[in-house]
Design a protein around this motif. Structure first.
Motif, PDB file in Angstrom:
ATOM      1  N   PRO A  82       0.931  -1.268  -0.014  1.00  0.00           N
ATOM      2  CA  PRO A  82      -0.028   0.044  -0.035  1.00  0.00           C
ATOM      3  C   PRO A  82       0.887   1.317  -0.093  1.00  0.00           C
ATOM      4  N   ALA A  83       0.607   2.325  -0.824  1.00  0.00           N
ATOM      5  CA  ALA A  83       1.078   3.627  -0.479  1.00  0.00           C
ATOM      6  C   ALA A  83       0.687   4.254   0.942  1.00  0.00           C
ATOM      7  N   ALA A  84       1.663   5.200   1.304  1.00  0.00           N
ATOM      8  CA  ALA A  84       1.643   5.752   2.559  1.00  0.00           C
ATOM      9  C   ALA A  84       0.333   6.374   2.593  1.00  0.00           C
ATOM     10  N   PRO A  85      -0.237   6.648   3.722  1.00  0.00           N
ATOM     11  CA  PRO A  85      -1.634   7.124   3.845  1.00  0.00           C
ATOM     12  C   PRO A  85      -1.594   8.830   3.540  1.00  0.00           C
ATOM     13  N   VAL A  86      -2.512   9.350   3.148  1.00  0.00           N
ATOM     14  CA  VAL A  86      -2.513  10.979   2.852  1.00  0.00           C
ATOM     15  C   VAL A  86      -2.911  11.671   4.112  1.00  0.00           C
ATOM     16  N   SER A  87      -2.104  12.516   4.479  1.00  0.00           N
ATOM     17  CA  SER A  87      -2.449  13.271   5.760  1.00  0.00           C
ATOM     18  C   SER A  87      -3.597  14.162   5.690  1.00  0.00           C
ATOM     19  N   GLY A  88      -4.419  14.322   6.687  1.00  0.00           N
ATOM     20  CA  GLY A  88      -5.379  15.352   6.824  1.00  0.00           C
ATOM     21  C   GLY A  88      -5.095  16.629   7.202  1.00  0.00           C
ATOM     22  N   GLY A  89      -3.778  16.696   7.221  1.00  0.00           N
ATOM     23  CA  GLY A  89      -3.038  18.047   7.572  1.00  0.00           C
ATOM     24  C   GLY A  89      -2.651  18.222   9.152  1.00  0.00           C
ATOM     25  N   ASN A  90      -1.622  18.963   9.397  1.00  0.00           N
ATOM     26  CA  ASN A  90      -1.288  19.252  10.764  1.00  0.00           C
ATOM     27  C   ASN A  90      -2.347  20.328  11.153  1.00  0.00           C
ATOM     28  N   LYS A  91      -2.213  20.222  12.392  1.00  0.00           N
ATOM     29  CA  LYS A  91      -3.370  21.085  13.158  1.00  0.00           C
ATOM     30  C   LYS A  91      -2.884  21.874  14.034  1.00  0.00           C
ATOM     31  N   THR A  92      -2.992  23.142  14.225  1.00  0.00           N
ATOM     32  CA  THR A  92      -2.511  24.078  15.304  1.00  0.00           C
ATOM     33  C   THR A  92      -3.362  25.138  15.711  1.00  0.00           C
ATOM     34  N   GLU A  93      -3.757  25.053  16.964  1.00  0.00           N
ATOM     35  CA  GLU A  93      -4.725  25.793  17.292  1.00  0.00           C
ATOM     36  C   GLU A  93      -4.421  26.580  18.732  1.00  0.00           C
ATOM     37  N   CYS A  94      -5.167  27.671  19.239  1.00  0.00           N
ATOM     38  CA  CYS A  94      -4.864  28.337  20.522  1.00  0.00           C
ATOM     39  C   CYS A  94      -5.866  27.526  21.629  1.00  0.00           C
ATOM     40  N   ALA A  95      -5.470  27.340  22.634  1.00  0.00           N
ATOM     41  CA  ALA A  95      -6.368  26.583  23.803  1.00  0.00           C
ATOM     42  C   ALA A  95      -7.541  27.296  23.859  1.00  0.00           C
ATOM     43  N   SER A  96      -8.575  26.273  23.821  1.00  0.00           N
ATOM     44  CA  SER A  96      -9.986  26.827  24.528  1.00  0.00           C
ATOM     45  C   SER A  96     -10.089  26.509  26.141  1.00  0.00           C
ATOM     46  N   THR A  97     -11.216  27.041  26.605  1.00  0.00           N
ATOM     47  CA  THR A  97     -11.694  26.790  27.669  1.00  0.00           C
ATOM     48  C   THR A  97     -12.837  26.444  27.836  1.00  0.00           C
ATOM     49  N   PRO A  98     -13.348  25.100  28.143  1.00  0.00           N
ATOM     50  CA  PRO A  98     -12.438  24.121  28.465  1.00  0.00           C
ATOM     51  C   PRO A  98     -11.650  24.009  27.241  1.00  0.00           C
ATOM     52  N   ILE A  99     -10.451  22.943  27.499  1.00  0.00           N
ATOM     53  CA  ILE A  99      -9.517  22.749  26.409  1.00  0.00           C
ATOM     54  C   ILE A  99      -9.936  21.543  25.471  1.00  0.00           C
ATOM     55  N   GLN A 100      -9.893  22.170  24.268  1.00  0.00           N
ATOM     56  CA  GLN A 100     -10.454  21.178  22.998  1.00  0.00           C
ATOM     57  C   GLN A 100      -9.409  20.082  22.936  1.00  0.00           C
ATOM     58  N   THR A 101     -10.007  18.959  22.100  1.00  0.00           N
ATOM     59  CA  THR A 101      -9.357  17.869  21.567  1.00  0.00           C
ATOM     60  C   THR A 101      -9.042  17.815  20.130  1.00  0.00           C
ATOM     61  N   LEU A 102      -7.832  17.794  19.806  1.00  0.00           N
ATOM     62  CA  LEU A 102      -7.372  17.728  18.242  1.00  0.00           C
ATOM     63  C   LEU A 102      -7.342  16.207  18.128  1.00  0.00           C
ATOM     64  N   THR A 103      -7.709  15.627  16.901  1.00  0.00           N
ATOM     65  CA  THR A 103      -7.516  14.283  16.603  1.00  0.00           C
ATOM     66  C   THR A 103      -6.784  14.275  15.295  1.00  0.00           C
ATOM     67  N   ALA A 104      -5.574  13.590  15.044  1.00  0.00           N
ATOM     68  CA  ALA A 104      -4.996  13.381  13.504  1.00  0.00           C
ATOM     69  C   ALA A 104      -6.129  12.665  12.574  1.00  0.00           C
ATOM     70  N   THR A 105      -5.921  12.950  11.480  1.00  0.00           N
ATOM     71  CA  THR A 105      -6.535  12.162  10.448  1.00  0.00           C
ATOM     72  C   THR A 105      -5.641  11.898   9.300  1.00  0.00           C
ATOM     73  N   ALA A 106      -5.931  10.759   8.504  1.00  0.00           N
ATOM     74  CA  ALA A 106      -5.217  10.587   7.170  1.00  0.00           C
ATOM     75  C   ALA A 106      -6.014   9.548   6.559  1.00  0.00           C
ATOM     76  N   SER A 107      -6.031   9.217   5.324  1.00  0.00           N
ATOM     77  CA  SER A 107      -6.656   8.510   4.548  1.00  0.00           C
ATOM     78  C   SER A 107      -6.013   7.367   3.834  1.00  0.00           C
ATOM     79  N   ALA A 108      -6.354   6.276   3.613  1.00  0.00           N
ATOM     80  CA  ALA A 108      -5.954   5.155   2.874  1.00  0.00           C
ATOM     81  C   ALA A 108      -6.672   5.035   1.442  1.00  0.00           C
ATOM     82  N   GLN A 109      -6.097   4.104   0.829  1.00  0.00           N
ATOM     83  CA  GLN A 109      -7.079   3.860  -0.433  1.00  0.00           C
ATOM     84  C   GLN A 109      -8.055   2.979  -0.207  1.00  0.00           C
ATOM     85  N   ALA A 110      -8.700   2.407  -1.034  1.00  0.00           N
ATOM     86  CA  ALA A 110      -9.956   1.434  -0.875  1.00  0.00           C
ATOM     87  C   ALA A 110      -9.168   0.083  -0.509  1.00  0.00           C
TER      88      ALA A 110
END
Length: 188
Positions: free
Chosen positions: A2-30
């Motif tokens: 398989p080819a390496a997955p395609v990144s859903g992109g790096n995520k950078t945010e300023c903290a919220s109150t209450p603090i948020q959750t960031l989740t890494a995403t990537a997609s693979a082929q069928a």
């Protein structure tokens, strides 16, 4: 393979109150699934590639075939960052003075921590940025100072108010006239 997955992109945010959750995403082929790791090679499988605290973490996505034991020969890095927000600046204090002639100009002042700048607004929330927080006419105005981190551009969650007031100076009183008299007995 398989080819390496395609990144859903790096995520950078300023903290919220209450603090948020960031989740890494990537997609693979069928016919492939994404498996997350904590290292570019080797490492351990990560079941929840997320971040919910201030800091930075990088997860690595590997594509795995759902029908064969084959996996991608490389992994795709996805970085998650939650930056801290600066604290509210310290007010330079309320200024209330009597107008001089010609009229003076008052300037709102506030202090941010090292590595931060002050941005002035015309409202406690929302509002417009004010380039020059001054008062040069009779009256009262309040400006609101926010701290902005020079590297991350994160802004303080609240703003400190600074009020400027120029009061009119009273005019000199009108004389009731000079008085000159000769002394009486008894003296007046």
């Amino acid at each position: 393979t398989p080819a390496a997955p395609v990144s859903g992109g790096n995520k950078t945010e300023c903290a919220s109150t209450p603090i948020q959750t960031l989740t890494a995403t990537a997609s693979a082929q069928a016919g492939e699934s994404v498996v997350w790791y904590n290292a570019a090679t080797g490492g351990s499988v990560v079941t929840d590639p997320s971040l919910s605290s201030i800091g930075t973490v990088t997860y690595y996505a590997e594509a795995a075939s759902t029908t064969t034991p084959c996996v991608s020969s490389s992994r795709t890095a996805v970085t998650l960052t939650i930056n801290a927000r600066p604290v509210v600046p310290t007010s330079g204090g309320v200024q209330t003075v009597c107008a001089s002639s010609p009229i003076q100009t008052l300037t709102a002042m506030a202090t941010a921590q090292a590595g931060e700048s002050i941005v002035w607004y015309d409202a406690a929330t929302g509002g417009n940025i004010v380039a020059s927080p001054t008062l040069g006419v009779l009256g009262t105005i309040t400006y609101y100072a926010a701290s902005v981190n020079d590297l991350t551009s994160c802004t303080s969650t609240t703003r400190v108010p600074v009020t400027l007031t120029l009061n009119a100076t009273p005019v000199a009183p009108t004389s009731g006239g000079n008085k000159t008299e000769c002394a009486s007995t008894p003296i007046q």
